[in-house]
Design a protein around this motif. Structure first.
Motif, PDB file in Angstrom:
ATOM      1  N   ASP A 180       0.842  -1.203   0.000  1.00  0.00           N
ATOM      2  CA  ASP A 180       0.000   0.000   0.000  1.00  0.00           C
ATOM      3  C   ASP A 180       0.872   1.245   0.000  1.00  0.00           C
ATOM      4  OD1 ASP A 180      -2.298  -1.446   0.181  1.00  0.00           O
ATOM      5  OD2 ASP A 180      -2.495  -1.243   2.356  1.00  0.00           O
ATOM      6  N   ILE A 181       0.490   2.230  -0.786  1.00  0.00           N
ATOM      7  CA  ILE A 181       1.193   3.505  -0.721  1.00  0.00           C
ATOM      8  C   ILE A 181       0.340   4.458   0.116  1.00  0.00           C
ATOM      9  CG2 ILE A 181       2.315   5.351  -2.050  1.00  0.00           C
ATOM     10  CD1 ILE A 181       3.343   2.713  -2.985  1.00  0.00           C
ATOM     11  N   LEU A 182       0.949   5.021   1.117  1.00  0.00           N
ATOM     12  CA  LEU A 182       0.207   5.891   2.032  1.00  0.00           C
ATOM     13  C   LEU A 182       0.720   7.326   1.945  1.00  0.00           C
ATOM     14  CD1 LEU A 182       0.361   3.773   5.346  1.00  0.00           C
ATOM     15  CD2 LEU A 182      -1.268   3.552   3.460  1.00  0.00           C
ATOM     16  N   ILE A 183      -0.197   8.260   2.151  1.00  0.00           N
ATOM     17  CA  ILE A 183       0.191   9.645   2.397  1.00  0.00           C
ATOM     18  C   ILE A 183      -0.513  10.040   3.687  1.00  0.00           C
ATOM     19  CG2 ILE A 183       0.053  12.029   1.577  1.00  0.00           C
ATOM     20  CD1 ILE A 183       0.103  10.994  -1.260  1.00  0.00           C
ATOM     21  N   GLN A 184       0.228  10.564   4.617  1.00  0.00           N
ATOM     22  CA  GLN A 184      -0.337  10.907   5.931  1.00  0.00           C
ATOM     23  C   GLN A 184      -1.168   9.761   6.521  1.00  0.00           C
ATOM     24  OE1 GLN A 184       0.546  13.637   7.322  1.00  0.00           O
ATOM     25  NE2 GLN A 184       1.146  14.970   5.658  1.00  0.00           N
ATOM     26  N   ASN A 185      -0.594   8.554   6.472  1.00  0.00           N
ATOM     27  CA  ASN A 185      -1.247   7.366   7.025  1.00  0.00           C
ATOM     28  C   ASN A 185      -2.491   6.878   6.281  1.00  0.00           C
ATOM     29  OD1 ASN A 185       0.686   7.499   8.964  1.00  0.00           O
ATOM     30  ND2 ASN A 185      -0.684   8.135  10.625  1.00  0.00           N
ATOM     31  N   LYS A 186      -2.790   7.499   5.136  1.00  0.00           N
ATOM     32  CA  LYS A 186      -3.980   7.057   4.399  1.00  0.00           C
ATOM     33  C   LYS A 186      -3.585   6.494   3.043  1.00  0.00           C
ATOM     34  CE  LYS A 186      -7.459  10.097   6.335  1.00  0.00           C
ATOM     35  NZ  LYS A 186      -8.377  11.201   6.018  1.00  0.00           N
ATOM     36  N   LYS A 187      -4.345   5.488   2.621  1.00  0.00           N
ATOM     37  CA  LYS A 187      -3.986   4.787   1.375  1.00  0.00           C
ATOM     38  C   LYS A 187      -4.331   5.634   0.151  1.00  0.00           C
ATOM     39  CE  LYS A 187      -5.668   0.403   0.524  1.00  0.00           C
ATOM     40  NZ  LYS A 187      -5.488  -1.038   0.764  1.00  0.00           N
ATOM     41  N   VAL A 188      -3.302   5.876  -0.679  1.00  0.00           N
ATOM     42  CA  VAL A 188      -3.509   6.628  -1.914  1.00  0.00           C
ATOM     43  C   VAL A 188      -3.393   5.690  -3.115  1.00  0.00           C
ATOM     44  CG1 VAL A 188      -1.096   7.366  -2.285  1.00  0.00           C
ATOM     45  CG2 VAL A 188      -2.976   8.837  -3.060  1.00  0.00           C
ATOM     46  N   ALA A 189      -2.682   4.562  -2.934  1.00  0.00           N
ATOM     47  CA  ALA A 189      -2.525   3.622  -4.046  1.00  0.00           C
ATOM     48  C   ALA A 189      -2.392   2.202  -3.530  1.00  0.00           C
ATOM     49  CB  ALA A 189      -1.302   3.973  -4.884  1.00  0.00           C
ATOM     50  N   GLY A 190      -2.789   1.259  -4.378  1.00  0.00           N
ATOM     51  CA  GLY A 190      -2.650  -0.157  -4.055  1.00  0.00           C
ATOM     52  C   GLY A 190      -2.135  -0.913  -5.275  1.00  0.00           C
ATOM     53  N   ILE A 191      -1.517  -2.046  -5.015  1.00  0.00           N
ATOM     54  CA  ILE A 191      -0.947  -2.849  -6.091  1.00  0.00           C
ATOM     55  C   ILE A 191      -1.449  -4.284  -5.940  1.00  0.00           C
ATOM     56  CG2 ILE A 191       1.200  -3.740  -7.100  1.00  0.00           C
ATOM     57  CD1 ILE A 191       2.451  -1.207  -5.583  1.00  0.00           C
ATOM     58  N   LEU A 192      -1.847  -4.860  -7.057  1.00  0.00           N
ATOM     59  CA  LEU A 192      -2.303  -6.251  -7.062  1.00  0.00           C
ATOM     60  C   LEU A 192      -1.495  -7.004  -8.109  1.00  0.00           C
ATOM     61  CD1 LEU A 192      -4.419  -8.468  -6.323  1.00  0.00           C
ATOM     62  CD2 LEU A 192      -5.831  -7.543  -8.151  1.00  0.00           C
ATOM     63  N   THR A 193      -0.665  -7.950  -7.665  1.00  0.00           N
ATOM     64  CA  THR A 193       0.150  -8.721  -8.613  1.00  0.00           C
ATOM     65  C   THR A 193      -0.424 -10.117  -8.739  1.00  0.00           C
ATOM     66  OG1 THR A 193       2.046  -7.524  -7.762  1.00  0.00           O
ATOM     67  CG2 THR A 193       2.523  -9.394  -9.161  1.00  0.00           C
ATOM     68  N   GLU A 194      -0.695 -10.529  -9.959  1.00  0.00           N
ATOM     69  CA  GLU A 194      -1.214 -11.874 -10.186  1.00  0.00           C
ATOM     70  C   GLU A 194      -0.346 -12.558 -11.226  1.00  0.00           C
ATOM     71  OE1 GLU A 194      -5.945 -11.377  -9.480  1.00  0.00           O
ATOM     72  OE2 GLU A 194      -5.165 -10.466 -11.300  1.00  0.00           O
ATOM     73  N   MET A 195      -0.139 -13.865 -11.048  1.00  0.00           N
ATOM     74  CA  MET A 195       0.696 -14.521 -12.051  1.00  0.00           C
ATOM     75  C   MET A 195       0.127 -15.820 -12.531  1.00  0.00           C
ATOM     76  SD  MET A 195       4.086 -16.194 -10.426  1.00  0.00           S
ATOM     77  CE  MET A 195       3.902 -17.061  -8.879  1.00  0.00           C
ATOM     78  N   GLN A 196       0.543 -16.154 -13.740  1.00  0.00           N
ATOM     79  CA  GLN A 196       0.215 -17.435 -14.332  1.00  0.00           C
ATOM     80  C   GLN A 196       1.549 -18.157 -14.468  1.00  0.00           C
ATOM     81  OE1 GLN A 196      -2.986 -18.168 -15.028  1.00  0.00           O
ATOM     82  NE2 GLN A 196      -2.274 -20.252 -15.489  1.00  0.00           N
TER      83      GLN A 196
END
Ligand code: BTX
Length: 326
Positions: A180-196
């Motif tokens: 999670d990417i946070l600014i001032q303790n709040k989530k501004v971005a998320g990443i979801l990695t999926e693989m085959q």
């Protein structure tokens, strides 16, 4: 590289000056009529093009609309985003990317949408993706690394995003392990990695990135108000989405190449520059077990590194973590 993106590059490089139809036609190996048709397509994307008889073409106004052309325009990468699939609305860019990957789309293909009707987080959680208010995109990678290293790609992506945001005054992004990417303790971005993958070989990886950009306070659902934010909410101004997409893709390409060349070490130390609550006390639960420990950083393989109360160092691969311990 497509003719369209070559044309875009020629026009972008020429900046204010005109390029003649003749010149374009020679460099792109297409007819003058074909060039004119390409120009009409660009106008549909929101560019204002000036065509001056006997002189040539130039761009009068750039477009702020997200499209495959506008992202290509000025994108400074050598393989990420050479192919861009843009859709106004999708269920999830992850879904579209998996499909494209199965159809053999190349390494570095980007799928981006204005809106997702069922954007996804990890473990089937929801990712709110309001129309035109954020970066909702998935990148297809075909890395020649063993499957157990795939989670390191998530940490690498988080590092690239943090580096982009860190260029702007006052954002001070942090990465909450793992993604999670946070600014001032709040989530501004998320990443979801999926693989085959097969036993020892990755077929492809889809890295999904969701970045909240121009949402106002009231456009963030009530249920997550206290822990979500957007760049606009943090800075009180609108942000250009195309520029952010380009910067993220450029940073990602650089990080990826250095990851393949130098291994995870380099990513690890950069990640730790942004690590949320490193050196502080956290609480971990897995099943009914619960314990407190000091968060030391990440291990050479990307695991969470903690120091338990008995002074032992331990690697953690999965646990529910409570980041705030008094
Ligand atoms: P995550 O499981 O870590 O986070 C999901 C949780 O975050 C939700 O349960 C909710 O509490 C909260 N949340 C939901 N939407 C938002 C939001 N817009 N901003 C802040 N918090 C939110 C993180 O999963 C991974 C998210 C990846 C999203 C990208 S977008 C492009 C691609 N397509 C797709 O469907 N997912 C990825």
């Amino acid at each position: 590289e497509s003719t369209r993106s070559k044309l875009i590059r020629l026009l972008a490089d020429a900046k204010e000056s005109y390029i003649s139809g003749q010149q374009l036609s020679e460099q792109l190996h297409i007819s003058r009529t074909a060039i004119w048709k390409h120009m009409k397509e660009l106008e549909k994307d929101g560019y204002v093009i000036e065509a001056k008889p006997k002189t040539g073409y130039r761009i009068k106004e750039y477009s702020g609309n997200v499209s495959s052309n506008t992202i290509t325009w000025g994108l400074n990468t050598s393989w990420i985003g050479k192919e861009i699939i843009h859709k106004p609305t999708v269920t999830s860019t992850q879904f579209v990317a998996h499909q494209a990957a199965r159809d053999n789309t190349p390494h570095g293909t980007v799928v981006i949408a204005d809106e997702q009707s069922s954007g996804r987080g990890r473990m089937d959680r929801v990712w709110h993706s309001k129309k035109g208010k954020g970066v909702w995109m998935s990148i297809i990678l075909r890395p020649k690394i063993p499957p157990y290293m795939a989670p390191q790609l998530t940490l690498m992506t988080a590092t690239a995003i943090a580096e982009v945001l860190d260029q702007y005054d006052g954002l001070q992004p942090k990465i909450k392990w793992p993604n999670d990417i946070l600014i001032q303790n709040k989530k501004v971005a998320g990443i979801l990695t999926e693989m085959q993958a097969e036993q020892d070989r990755i077929q492809y990886v889809v890295v999904g990135i969701g970045l909240n950009v121009n949402q106002d306070n009231k456009e963030i659902p009530d249920a997550i108000h206290y822990r979500a934010t957007s760049l606009k909410m943090e800075t009180e101004k609108e942000w250009p989405i195309i520029d952010l997409v380009q910067q993220i893709l450029e940073a990602l390409e650089k990080e990826y190449e250095s990851f393949l060349k130098k291994g995870f070490r380099d990513v690890k130390s950069k990640w730790e520059n942004y690590g949320f609550r490193i050196g502080e006390k956290i609480s971990l639960h897995s099943g009914s077990k619960k314990k407190e420990a000091v968060f030391l950083g990440i291990a050479e393989d990307g695991a969470l590194l903690i120091e338990s109360s008995n002074g032992e160092t331990e690697k953690i691969y999965s646990a529910e973590i409570d980041w705030f311990v008094e």
